[in-house]
Design an enzyme around this catalytic site. Structure first.
Site, PDB file in Angstrom:
ATOM      1  N   ARG A  76     -41.504 -21.231  34.114  1.00  0.00           N
ATOM      2  CA  ARG A  76     -40.551 -21.270  35.228  1.00  0.00           C
ATOM      3  C   ARG A  76     -39.449 -20.247  35.011  1.00  0.00           C
ATOM      4  NH1 ARG A  76     -38.740 -23.420  39.687  1.00  0.00           N
ATOM      5  NH2 ARG A  76     -36.502 -23.501  40.068  1.00  0.00           N
ATOM      6  N   HIS A  78     -35.989 -19.490  35.905  1.00  0.00           N
ATOM      7  CA  HIS A  78     -34.880 -20.248  36.506  1.00  0.00           C
ATOM      8  C   HIS A  78     -33.658 -19.350  36.549  1.00  0.00           C
ATOM      9  CE1 HIS A  78     -32.550 -23.962  37.408  1.00  0.00           C
ATOM     10  NE2 HIS A  78     -31.571 -23.294  36.789  1.00  0.00           N
ATOM     11  N   ASP A 152     -30.949 -12.491  49.517  1.00  0.00           N
ATOM     12  CA  ASP A 152     -31.387 -12.923  48.188  1.00  0.00           C
ATOM     13  C   ASP A 152     -31.556 -11.676  47.342  1.00  0.00           C
ATOM     14  OD1 ASP A 152     -32.619 -13.952  45.937  1.00  0.00           O
ATOM     15  OD2 ASP A 152     -33.964 -15.266  47.068  1.00  0.00           O
ATOM     16  N   ARG A 154     -32.098 -11.663  44.018  1.00  0.00           N
ATOM     17  CA  ARG A 154     -32.738 -11.929  42.728  1.00  0.00           C
ATOM     18  C   ARG A 154     -33.895 -10.966  42.490  1.00  0.00           C
ATOM     19  NH1 ARG A 154     -33.559 -18.276  43.334  1.00  0.00           N
ATOM     20  NH2 ARG A 154     -34.000 -17.526  45.433  1.00  0.00           N
TER      21      ARG A 154
END
Ligand code: ZN
Length: 244
Positions: A76, A78, A152, A154
């Protein structure tokens, strides 16, 4: 074969620079609900943005060393959320997602990649500024745009670098965000499957989760019913879940 993909940021993606493992050390973890496990925490040299990202090895990771096609490590990525991860903010679901991810990865073996890209990559102060705009009626994406940021920002380049440094070529991705899987695939990571996380719904984050489902195409199965109507209609909720 490389297929040109429309990039959300509009930037061309350079080839993935190699990163190496800098150190590793064991850290025992205990969460506020009493759940405890042990993490092998890795640091890296050569990560693309120069920030201090971490990989937490959890559970039985021996299969990584002798790749078994039947057992692909669960990973994952995160993204850091100081307010949610540390202080238990209920404006988002990051804290419960982090807690869930640690246990699920520890159960099956894999890695949690803790990425220092706060607030969808816009930073902590800007995220708090966006909360102010959300209180004035904008949703999380509109607020980021109003502050001059992308919806976004990211980027999972460092996640792909860390996976390569850890010897992870095939991963099962623990995520509801299809953009993560797409970015990682473009970066050369083979995602064998995407494993959805649970939905952590509260009165305070219902609007945020509904917006994620509607605008970010997250694969969230939000409950629809009298309770959900109340949750999504009240306390800053910006509309009911569009997905069913
Ligand atoms: Zn959060």
């Amino acid at each position: 074969m490389r297929r040109p993909m429309p990039m959300r940021s509009g930037r061309a993606r350079p080839p993935l620079p190699a990163a190496t493992i800098r150190t590793q050390v064991t850290v025992p973890l205990r969460f506020s609900d009493g759940y405890a496990t042990s993490a092998r925490v890795f640091t890296f040299e050569g990560l693309a943005d120069g920030r201090e990202h971490l990989a937490l090895g959890l559970g039985d990771r021996s299969r990584v060393l002798r790749p078994d096609p039947r057992h692909v490590p669960l990973v994952r990525p995160h993204s850091e959320c100081l307010t949610g991860d540390v202080f238990g903010s209920e404006r988002c679901d990051c804290g419960p997602q982090l807690r869930e991810a640690v246990e699920r990865i520890a159960d099956t073996g894999g890695y949690l990649l803790y990425l220092r890209q706060e607030g969808r990559g816009i930073g902590l102060y800007a995220k708090l500024d966006a909360y102010g705009l959300q209180d004035a009626g904008l949703d999380t994406y509109e607020a980021n745009l109003a502050l001059g940021h992308a919806e976004d920002e990211r980027d999972y380049t460092v996640a792909a670098q860390m996976m390569r440094a850890l010897g992870l070529t095939r991963v099962a991705l623990l995520s509801n965000n299809p953009d993560k899987a797409r970015q990682l695939a473009r970066l050369g990571v083979t995602v064998t499957e995407t494993v959805p996380t649970g939905v952590h719904l509260s009165a305070s984050n219902a609007g945020y989760l509904a917006t994620k489902a509607r605008r970010g195409a997250h694969t969230l199965d939000l409950p629809i019913g009298p309770q959900a109507e109340w949750l999504l209609g009240g306390n800053g909720g910006s509309g009911r879940a569009a997905r069913s």
